[in-house]
Design an enzyme around this catalytic site. Sequence first.
Site, PDB file in Angstrom:
ATOM      1  N   SER A   1      -6.749  29.122  16.216  1.00 37.48           N
ATOM      2  CA  SER A   1      -6.805  27.838  15.511  1.00 37.48           C
ATOM      3  C   SER A   1      -7.478  26.758  16.376  1.00 37.48           C
ATOM      4  CB  SER A   1      -5.391  27.432  15.083  1.00 37.48           C
ATOM      5  OG  SER A   1      -5.407  26.342  14.212  1.00 37.48           O
TER       6      SER A   1
ATOM      7  N   HIS B   1      -9.936  29.616  11.202  1.00 37.83           N
ATOM      8  CA  HIS B   1      -9.580  29.347   9.815  1.00 37.83           C
ATOM      9  C   HIS B   1      -9.783  27.865   9.524  1.00 37.83           C
ATOM     10  CE1 HIS B   1      -5.817  27.244  10.766  1.00 37.83           C
ATOM     11  NE2 HIS B   1      -5.611  28.164  11.686  1.00 37.83           N
TER      12      HIS B   1
END
Length: 253
Positions: free
Chosen positions: A128, A151
């Site tokens: 992340s 993501h």
Amino acid sequence: MTYWNEQQHTNEEQPVEAPPENKQVPPTVQTINQLGQTTTPNGESNIFCMSIIGQIEGHLVLPPQNKTTKYEHVIPQIVAAEQSRSIEGVMIVLNTVGGDVEAGLAIAEMISSLSKPTVTVVLGGGHSIGVPIAVSSDYSIIAESATMTIHPIRLNGLVIGVPQTFEYLDKMQERVVRFVTSHSRIPEEKFKELMFKTGELNRDIGTSVVGPDAVKYGLIDAIGGVGEAIKKLNQLIEERRQHHTTEGSVPIQ
């Protein structure tokens, strides 16, 4: 003369022995307990090792059972390492699941702005918002078994359903994309392809990139571990020394 019977002697409170004053916790142990560090920027080594482990904690305090790295602890360490004359290089060890986006970007921006050589090592995972931190250094290394999850930005909690909210998310996401692509060799199109890929992750869109693939995509520079990171950092430190020596030399007339 007064005689004490057995009952009186038994009920009498015994004095508690005070611990010896010389038994103090060593400073190194205190540093490990408080910040997870084995050395501080004032240590004897010319390399400062900073670890970013667990979830990156931002403006909101996470539950006590979460393993976190507080950005208010990391930022002063980076400033102290930059100011210290004895520190010539900084190594950042990453094993994080991500966390607060703005806090992660702030840490990444500070690492990228250091004037001293920096090397990041991804061990376990750099997921992340850990991706921008991993690429923020002069040279990045990832373990062969480590992974990086790419993501889109997500929000937790109450979300106001207005167009401005989605515009804010889009701008924040563009900040992450711009930072990663400008500090690594991965093209913007490829990074967005990995970010919005479906079917890779449970309950979400995105991609989990393993160590060799991260190097193949140009996200990370090389495969390795702590030994390779220290070797590369010493090489960058020596190059910086030679550069300063060359700049400070006076040509012979």
